[in-house]
Design an enzyme around this catalytic site. Structure first.
Site, mmCIF file in Angstrom:
data_model
loop_
_atom_site.group_PDB
_atom_site.id
_atom_site.type_symbol
_atom_site.label_atom_id
_atom_site.label_comp_id
_atom_site.label_asym_id
_atom_site.label_seq_id
_atom_site.Cartn_x
_atom_site.Cartn_y
_atom_site.Cartn_z
ATOM 1 N N LYS A 107 0.829 -1.206 0.000
ATOM 2 C CA LYS A 107 0.000 0.000 0.000
ATOM 3 C C LYS A 107 0.865 1.258 0.000
ATOM 4 C CE LYS A 107 -4.202 -1.835 2.157
ATOM 5 N NZ LYS A 107 -3.837 -3.256 2.092
ATOM 6 N N HIS B 262 -14.037 -2.843 9.390
ATOM 7 C CA HIS B 262 -13.315 -2.563 8.149
ATOM 8 C C HIS B 262 -13.487 -3.664 7.107
ATOM 9 C CE1 HIS B 262 -11.571 0.744 10.303
ATOM 10 N NE2 HIS B 262 -11.056 -0.076 11.191
ATOM 11 N N GLU C 163 -2.823 7.090 8.064
ATOM 12 C CA GLU C 163 -3.524 8.107 7.276
ATOM 13 C C GLU C 163 -4.561 8.830 8.120
ATOM 14 O OE1 GLU C 163 -3.576 6.107 2.822
ATOM 15 O OE2 GLU C 163 -5.310 5.864 4.119
ATOM 16 N N ARG D 35 -6.422 -8.539 -8.135
ATOM 17 C CA ARG D 35 -7.114 -9.827 -8.222
ATOM 18 C C ARG D 35 -8.598 -9.571 -8.445
ATOM 19 N NH1 ARG D 35 -9.756 -9.711 -3.338
ATOM 20 N NH2 ARG D 35 -8.681 -8.740 -1.590
#
Length: 676
Positions: A116, A235, A200, A292
């Site tokens: 990421k 999440h 973040e 994917r």
């Protein structure tokens, strides 16, 4: 085209790939662990190969073993599904070196987007907007803490190599950061073998919108519109839909073009998903790219009429994309709901057990739409602690969003699961939620609507109790299966409908409804039944028909009719109903004689394991004083961490397990003595 492919996965995605391959005339090979020897995906394929133990690290994550299985069976290609090795660049590289086609993007694309942090740096250079944060390689905890303080709380810690909500924590204050960071890193190393994280700014009302992209080896790339995945818990996605409500054609093109540009920037090939976080004003930020196929790909298939797995296989063979961007169209609205073995009333903890009864809706074709079921388990299968606890996906299509929601209601009402706790009732309430129905969506929807979506246990209505009682008597043979009204048998002693010489018969059924106990007295007087409950009497009649392991019952109570389906499972009765029967309910049917000699000692203050798992962190020792709510230990199950908290103030008397120990469901973990 390939003649044989090996599916390096399990569950519903393996079944899905096998079905498409069979339709295309391609032979399939399944791989399976000790826990999956009799799994649905094994039977769905033409051949199967055993690859190891139940834990993923001993089977589905063993790339070399899977490659050996491909060689042994003559498979030309490997489809990785999603999860496990689907985004593992080392495995993709090994396939390339072995001359076996990896049905996915090139190794370089997986490497570029697999981290990421690296992906965000790449997107930043390409001019794609990013959420403010820290994506650097320096993972010193003090630096990460400092960066979080700089960004400003709340912040989101996210495993750099992660996905599926694992290794993610929202941190609301600086004091919480160290513990949350340590937990994220433990979960990340367990799930992905990499504990690198990024930090973040956590947006307070974001929508999660992702773009489905596809690219071929000729340099063509398209986007197949968007999906809204904002409804999440822990999440992890719960509901996905396409197209995203409120999306304008202009914004769709903006996001689609950005997603295609991201794919082309890394030389992408195959199916991929570019995920964005969007603010209410329409601004969007790159979040990550999943290299994917996604769990939620069926909603895209429903609105486009395309088979994305077929596209994957064709592109992997070197064929061009079947359609150009201008040829792609969408119609209607699709919604997907994930049916999980979990307990929403207990923090959505996974529920382990055997599917003693499983009824899923049939694939139903309406005049302009469909209910579709993608599942990888069958009745009698077990939900184990080793894999994701998803039972099935329900996907519906409607001409518009309102019709799709209505059809999802239908699909959920037709779904019955006995043996494990599920999120079915929770999903039903979600479909009725005002914010969801009016498309007031953001990733905090569930938390903001907890009172309606996760209500306190309400006492079962009387019609629900009576439905269980009626089937209980019918099952005893004291009423005929078709009708319980008195019939004159040639010999009254052969009667099975409760006939008594004295004209009066009475039975009492004890039902446990949460913390409530109900004594239901069913009386037959002069050929007529009545119910006595809490000193009130009600005229009663019913018909009950057995259908395999379930009973379909229609009750007339005090002149009103109610219907439901009841399944007996040991000392429990599961009721599936609608309207005033109160939806899905689980009642206890205690066997008083069986438990007469049970130890009646009070075990208050003892902590037991909510599921099978492994102890990965321990915070107390005998003699320690604890306060109610203190975190005592952390268990890992299904690659997720679950903190065990003190139920009361007290002193730790005994700790029964150490870090690294495996524990079974219900095992006593810690004994606490209440000072009082």
């Amino acid at each position: 085209m390939f003649h044989t492919i090996l599916i390096a996965n399990r569950g519903e995605i393996a079944c899905r790939v096998a079905a498409t391959a069979r339709r295309m005339g391609i032979r399939t090979v399944a791989v399976y662990s000790d826990a999956d020897a009799h799994a649905a995906h094994v039977q769905a394929c033409d051949e199967s190969v055993h690859i190891g133990g139940a834990e993923p690290r001993a089977s589905y994550l063993l790339g070399d073993v899977i490659l050996n299985a491909a060689r042994a069976t003559g498979a030309q290609a490997i489809h990785p599904g999603y999860g496990f090795l689907s985004e593992n660049e080392n495995f993709a590289q090994a396939c390339e070196q072995a001359g076996v086609t990896f049905i996915g993007p090139p190794v370089s694309a997986i490497a570029a987007m697999g981290s990421k942090s690296s992906a965000k740096s790449l997107m930043e250079k390409a001019g794609v907007p990013l959420v403010p944060g820290y994506h650097g390689k320096d993972q010193d905890p003090a630096l990460l803490h400092q960066e979080a303080d700089r960004i400003g709380y709340p912040v989101l810690i996210k495993a750099s190599a992660g996905g599926g909500g694992k290794g993610m924590r929202v941190v609301n204050s600086s004091d919480e950061f160290p513990a949350a960071l340590a937990s994220c890193k433990r979960e990340a190393i367990s799930s992905f073998g990499d504990d690198m994280v990024l930090v973040e700014r956590y947006l307070t009302k974001p929508r999660h919108i992702e773009i489905q992209v596809f690219a071929d080896t000729q340099g063509n790339a398209v986007y197949l519109f968007e999906r809204d995945c904002s409804v999440q818990r822990r999440h992890q996605k719960v509901i996905e839909e396409a197209p995203a409500p409120g999306m304008t054609p202009e914004r769709r093109k903006q996001m689609g073009d950005a997603a295609v540009a991201a794919a082309k920037a890394v030389g992408y090939v195959g199916a991929g998903t570019v995920e964005f976080i969007a603010e209410p004003d329409g601004r969007f930020y790159f979040m990550e790219m999943n290299t994917r196929l996604q769990v939620e790909h069926p909603v895209t298939e429903m609105i486009t009429g395309l088979d994305l797995v077929e596209w994957q296989l064709r592109v992997a063979c070197g064929l061009p994309l079947p359609l150009t961007q201008d040829q792609l169209t969408m119609q209607g609205h699709a919604i997907e709901a994930r049916i999980y073995a979990e307990n929403p009333d207990n923090g959505f903890l996974p529920s382990i057990g055997t599917l003693n009864h499983l009824r899923l809706p049939d694939h139903v074709a309406f005049s302009n739409g469909t209910i579709r079921v993608d599942g990888g388990v069958r009745q009698g299968d077990s939900i184990s602690p080793y894999y994701d606890p998803m039972i099935a996906k329900l996907i519906v299509w409607g001409e518009n969003r309102e019709q799709a929601i209505t059809r999802m209601h239908t699909a959920l009402a037709q779904t019955q699961v006995v043996g494990v706790r599920t999120n079915l009732a929770f999903l039903g309430r979600l479909m009725e939620n005002t914010a969801f129905a009016t498309a007031d969506l953001d990733t905090g929807l569930i938390e903001k609507n907890r009172e309606q979506l996760l209500p306190e246990h309400a006492e079962a209505p009387l019609p629900a109790l009576v439905c269980v009682a009626a089937t209980w008597i019918s099952a005893q043979g004291q009423a005929t299966q078709k009708d319980n009204t008195h019939r004159h048998a040639p010999d009254p002693w052969d009667s099975t409908d409760g006939w008594r010489l004295a004209g009066h018969y009475r039975q009492t059924l004890q039902l446990q409804d949460g913390e409530n106990e109900h004594a239901l007295h069913l009386e037959r007087i002069d050929g007529q039944w009545q119910l006595v409950h809490r000193e009130r009497s009600y005229p009663l009649s019913w018909s009950a028909e057995q259908d395999g392991d379930s009973w379909n019952v229609c009750v007339n109570l005090d002149g009103r009719n109610y219907t439901g389906t009841v399944v007996r499972d040991g000392e429990q009765a599961w009721l599936f109903g609608s309207g005033e029967t109160g939806g899905t309910r689980i009642f206890g049917l205690p066997d008083l004689l069986r438990h007469a000699a049970d130890d009646a000692a009070d075990h208050g203050g003892n902590l037991t394991a909510p599921m099978p798992g492994k102890i990965i962190s321990l915070s107390v020792k005998p003699g320690d004083t604890v306060k109610k709510g203190d975190a005592l230990m952390v268990m890992e199950a299904m690659k997720m961490e679950h903190a065990i908290h003190a139920p009361t103030d007290g002193t730790v008397q005994e700790v029964f397990f150490a870090v690294g120990d495996q524990v079974t469901d219900g095992a006593e973990l810690i004994r606490i003595e209440d000072p009082a």
